[in-house]
Each structure stands twice: as structure tokens, then as C-alpha cells.
Design a protein around this motif. Structure first.
Motif, PDB file in Angstrom:
ATOM      1  N   ARG A 296       0.712   4.167  -2.827  1.00  0.00           N
ATOM      2  CA  ARG A 296       0.534   5.593  -2.518  1.00  0.00           C
ATOM      3  C   ARG A 296       1.646   6.439  -3.125  1.00  0.00           C
ATOM      4  NH1 ARG A 296      -1.023   3.462   2.554  1.00  0.00           N
ATOM      5  NH2 ARG A 296       1.064   3.904   3.397  1.00  0.00           N
ATOM      6  N   ARG A 297       2.870   5.921  -3.081  1.00  0.00           N
ATOM      7  CA  ARG A 297       3.973   6.686  -3.689  1.00  0.00           C
ATOM      8  C   ARG A 297       3.778   6.819  -5.194  1.00  0.00           C
ATOM      9  NH1 ARG A 297       7.047   3.552   0.015  1.00  0.00           N
ATOM     10  NH2 ARG A 297       7.587   2.084  -1.649  1.00  0.00           N
ATOM     11  N   ALA A 298       3.302   5.738  -5.844  1.00  0.00           N
ATOM     12  CA  ALA A 298       3.068   5.815  -7.288  1.00  0.00           C
ATOM     13  C   ALA A 298       1.958   6.808  -7.612  1.00  0.00           C
ATOM     14  CB  ALA A 298       2.723   4.427  -7.820  1.00  0.00           C
ATOM     15  N   GLU A 299       0.877   6.775  -6.820  1.00  0.00           N
ATOM     16  CA  GLU A 299      -0.210   7.728  -7.051  1.00  0.00           C
ATOM     17  C   GLU A 299       0.254   9.159  -6.838  1.00  0.00           C
ATOM     18  OE1 GLU A 299      -3.222   6.517  -4.402  1.00  0.00           O
ATOM     19  OE2 GLU A 299      -3.840   4.747  -5.583  1.00  0.00           O
ATOM     20  N   ALA A 300       1.113   9.356  -5.863  1.00  0.00           N
ATOM     21  CA  ALA A 300       1.613  10.706  -5.612  1.00  0.00           C
ATOM     22  C   ALA A 300       2.453  11.200  -6.780  1.00  0.00           C
ATOM     23  CB  ALA A 300       2.422  10.726  -4.313  1.00  0.00           C
ATOM     24  N   ARG A 301       3.254  10.296  -7.349  1.00  0.00           N
ATOM     25  CA  ARG A 301       4.062  10.719  -8.505  1.00  0.00           C
ATOM     26  C   ARG A 301       3.180  11.046  -9.705  1.00  0.00           C
ATOM     27  NH1 ARG A 301       7.605   6.561  -6.560  1.00  0.00           N
ATOM     28  NH2 ARG A 301       6.664   5.053  -7.999  1.00  0.00           N
TER      29      ARG A 301
ATOM     30  N   SER B 111       0.825  -1.211   0.000  1.00  0.00           N
ATOM     31  CA  SER B 111       0.000   0.000   0.000  1.00  0.00           C
ATOM     32  C   SER B 111       0.854   1.253   0.000  1.00  0.00           C
ATOM     33  CB  SER B 111      -0.930  -0.006   1.216  1.00  0.00           C
ATOM     34  OG  SER B 111      -0.164  -0.051   2.417  1.00  0.00           O
ATOM     35  N   ALA B 112       1.979   1.198   0.696  1.00  0.00           N
ATOM     36  CA  ALA B 112       2.868   2.363   0.694  1.00  0.00           C
ATOM     37  C   ALA B 112       3.434   2.609  -0.692  1.00  0.00           C
ATOM     38  CB  ALA B 112       3.988   2.154   1.712  1.00  0.00           C
ATOM     39  N   ALA B 113       3.794   1.526  -1.403  1.00  0.00           N
ATOM     40  CA  ALA B 113       4.311   1.678  -2.764  1.00  0.00           C
ATOM     41  C   ALA B 113       3.239   2.236  -3.689  1.00  0.00           C
ATOM     42  CB  ALA B 113       4.818   0.328  -3.275  1.00  0.00           C
TER      43      ALA B 113
ATOM     44  N   LYS C 132       1.500  14.432  -9.481  1.00  0.00           N
ATOM     45  CA  LYS C 132       2.366  15.582  -9.701  1.00  0.00           C
ATOM     46  C   LYS C 132       2.517  15.931 -11.182  1.00  0.00           C
ATOM     47  CE  LYS C 132       5.134  14.908  -5.507  1.00  0.00           C
ATOM     48  NZ  LYS C 132       6.486  14.628  -4.964  1.00  0.00           N
TER      49      LYS C 132
END
Length: 407
Positions: A272-277, A268-270, A280
Motif C-alpha cells: 500500500r505504501r508503494a502504491e501510494a508513492r 500488504s502495508a508495504a 503521487k
């Protein structure tokens, strides 16, 4: 909090103290019997220490002047790097220190001025005895230093004389950093006249406090002291010592990595990081990305068409070459027609049966047969038959069907 154990190795005896939170909790001494191994004497003394098994105590030792030397060495190269100066001193240890037939272990150096540095040397058997005693008990040993280096941590005097057997050490230091050491015999120096001023932890032992000054100073010696030997010092370290220091950090790092990867939160952390990128990326940048992908698709289609054309040409050329090599001598191809699954060739040959049989050896052909009756060629003036042969085509075994398209 770990217990610090300080050990003093003198000419005739060994002494030890246990220090916890700056307080001496235990002190003892034992004589060195004739013929007794130093490691055995140290082991018997340390066995009396009332220390916990975990965390394991850390031992530091101070070696008396009978087996240690401290020198202010002059005439060294005018360089500032302590490691280079230390290497020079170690290479010429016999020129700077007295060996007396005993191998020496040389510490690092402390530069004093250009071309001058202070260094120390300790008899190797003493260092090995300390290491062996700690190994038997499963303790860690931190450092071994000359008595002249550890004493400033036990005394408040900045200039003092210390007697060990028949040897007198005259030490001068500033803020516990030794500046000069002079070694004399007791006959030439006489008995020290000025009383020693012990640090409060040793003064609490009463009249016996001075006897344990070397042991206490070794326990309280700074870890960064260059004039001391550690398990990783040059000439001291072993492969086991080096590997042992990486076992615990390695195990902890591996456990942390495994725990992170096995955790359901890692995925889930990975995400979220992909969605954040992705969030942007601006709309203008999305247009550029889509346009780039469209151009790549067009270029890919063009290249595939060109490759298909090249493959087709290569197949026709290969097939014609195989047919030419298979036909018997004296045979000529007059026409060649290739369709999707068959080929028709017209040849001039002296023997149609032999030519038909030779076509069976074409790798990419199968089921050759004569088409129509054989005739005679009147244009060449020779007795050659005109024959038309038809056969089915197939892909060679080495060229299987190829999948194309974007991955």
C-alpha cells in the motif's frame, strides 16, 4: 504500582518503611550488633517487609551523618556546567571532604552561585552494603543519599535540627531543596528545642513517626536529586548495572520487530505504501521518467558497441603478440588474416617444421597446419622459406564468454 522501600542507616541501627500509594504500610527497625556486617543487618530487616515479589520493590536509602557529608564548596571554577563542576569536585574529593581512612563516593553537584556548588559524599562501604543487600533479595535500588538531603521530604519545617547519635544536623531548605547544612556535636549544639512537624504519612504512625523520617524521606526523594548516588553514578556503576538497564527494552524492541515482520499485514502495508508513492507521481513526471529511461538505453547501447570494438581490437592484438612470441628466432610474419574462427599467417622462416611446431604453443590457437607448398623468397636474397600456416582460434581460458545487457 511498585512498592517503595525506604531505608535509614544510622550509627547504631537500621530502619525501614514500605510506602505504597503515599501510605506507610510497614515500618520496622533493627539494632546493629557488634561485628555484624551492615549488608547482613539490612538483609535481615528487609526480609520482614510484607511486599510483593512482582513487581519488585524499589529501595532508596538515607545514610546518617556518621557516614555521609554535605558541603557548600567555594573556590570552584566559574563555569555553569554541573557535570564539569562535578568532575572537579570528584578529582579533589580529599580537599573538600573528610575521609578518615574510608573511601568516599562523591555525588553530582548543584551549582549555587558562580564558583560555588553544593555536593555530598558517602562512605563507599555503606553504598556497597545497600547494593549487596538488594542483590541478595533480587530488589532494585534507586538511590542512596545523605540523611540531610532526604529529611526535607519527611518534614514540613524549612529549618530544623535533627539528632543522630551524638551528631546534630541543622538543615535549611526551600521547597525541599537543601540550601545549607551545618553539622555539630550534641555537646556544642544542645538538645533541639523546637518540635518537628512531620508530613501526614509519618504523623499517622504516632509517636514513632519521627524515628522513620530518614527512611520515609529516602523513599520519597525525587529521582532527579543531584546530591544522591544511583546505580549509574560515577564510581558506583558496574558493567552489569549498565547492561541490566538495556535488557528489558532490548527484548521488547526485538519482540516488536519480529512480530511486525512475521505479520501478514507487513507485506500488504508495504504494498500500500508503494502504491501510494506511485499514485503521487504526476503525468508530467512520468513523461520525464520514461524519457530518461530511453536516453539511458541509447547510451547503454553505444557503450556496449564501443566496448565490443575495444574487446575485438584487444583480442587481435593479443593473438598477434602470442604468435610473434611463439615463433622461433629468425622468423618474420609477412601477413596476418583473422576471420571468425580461424587465422592465416604467412611467415619467412629458415625451418618450416620448427615454425609449425612452435605454433602449437599459441594459447589461443589450435590445430595449426601448412597451407600449400613452401616456397623461397627471392626478394631478400636469403635462403628463407615462405610458409602459410592456418590454425583455428579459441578464447583464452582466462577470458570466458561475457554476458551483457541490462540487469
Amino acid at each position: 504500582m511498585r512498592t517503595l522501600v525506604g531505608l535509614a542507616v544510622g550509627l547504631d541501627d537500621v530502619r525501614a518503611v514500605a510506602v505504597r500509594r503515599g501510605t506507610v504500610t510497614w515500618a520496622a527497625e533493627a539494632p546493629l550488633e557488634n561485628g555484624q556486617a551492615l549488608a547482613d543487618a539490612i538483609g535481615l530487616l528487609l526480609a520482614e517487609a510484607p511486599v510483593r515479589r512482582w513487581p519488585r520493590p524499589v529501595l532508596a536509602a538515607g545514610i546518617g551523618p556518621h557516614a555521609s557529608q554535605v558541603r557548600l564548596i567555594a573556590g570552584l571554577p566559574d563555569i555553569e556546567d554541573p557535570e564539569t563542576l562535578g568532575a572537579v569536585v570528584r578529582e579533589g574529593a580529599g580537599s573538600f571532604f573528610l575521609k578518615n581512612g574510608v573511601p568516599l563516593l562523591v555525588t553530582r553537584v548543584r551549582p549555587a552561585s558562580p564558583g560555588t556548588a553544593m555536593a555530598a559524599a558517602i562512605d563507599r562501604p555503606c553504598v556497597e552494603a545497600v547494593r549487596e543487600a538488594c542483590k541478595r533479595r533480587g530488589w532494585c535500588w534507586a538511590r542512596v543519599a545523605p540523611a540531610a538531603i532526604v529529611l526535607p521530604a519527611a518534614l514540613d519545617d524549612e529549618h530544623f535540627a535533627w539528632t543522630d547519635g551524638r551528631v546534630v544536623l541543622e538543615v535549611k531548605h526551600s521547597h525541599r531543596q537543601v540550601e545549607s547544612v551545618r553539622t555539630r556535636t550534641i555537646e556544642s549544639a544542645g538538645l533541639p528545642g523546637d518540635p518537628l512537624h512531620l508530613v501526614p504519612a509519618l504523623a499517622a504512625l504516632g509517636d514513632q513517626g519521627a524515628r522513620y523520617a530518614v527512611a520515609y524521606g529516602a523513599a520519597m526523594l525525587q529521582e532527579q536529586e543531584p546530591l544522591a548516588l544511583s546505580p549509574l553514578s560515577e564510581g558506583v556503576r558496574t558493567r552489569a548495572d549498565v547492561l541490566r538497564r538495556f535488557i528489558l527494552p532490548g527484548v521488547l524492541s526485538l519482540a516488536a520487530i519480529v512480530a511486525l515482520l512475521a505479520s501478514p499485514f507487513a507485506a500488504s502495508a508495504a504494498a500500500r505504501r508503494a502504491e501510494a508513492r506511485i499514485a503521487k507521481v504526476r503525468s508530467g513526471e512520468w513523461h520525464v521518467i520514461q524519457s530518461t529511461y530511453a536516453q539511458l538505453d541509447r547510451v547503454t547501447a553505444i557503450l556496449e558497441e564501443e566496448r565490443a570494438f575495444a574487446d575485438a581490437r584487444s583480442s587481435v592484438t593479443t593473438l598477434l603478440g602470442d604468435v610473434t612470441r611463439a615463433l622461433p628466432s629468425g622468423t618474420a610474419v609477412t601477413s596476418f588474416e583473422l576471420t571468425n574462427d580461424q587465422a592465416i599467417i604467412s611467415i619467412l622462416t629458415p625451418d618450416p617444421a620448427v615454425a609449425l611446431s612452435a605454433m602449437k604453443r599459441v594459447p589461443a590457437g589450435t590445430s595449426p597446419e601448412l597451407v600449400g607448398p613452401a616456397g623461397r623468397d627471392a626478394t631478400t636474397g636469403t635462403d628463407l622459406a615462405v610458409v602459410t600456416i592456418r590454425f583455428r582460434t579459441r578464447a583464452p581460458a582466462s577470458q570466458g564468454p561475457e554476458r551483457r545487457g541490462r540487469p
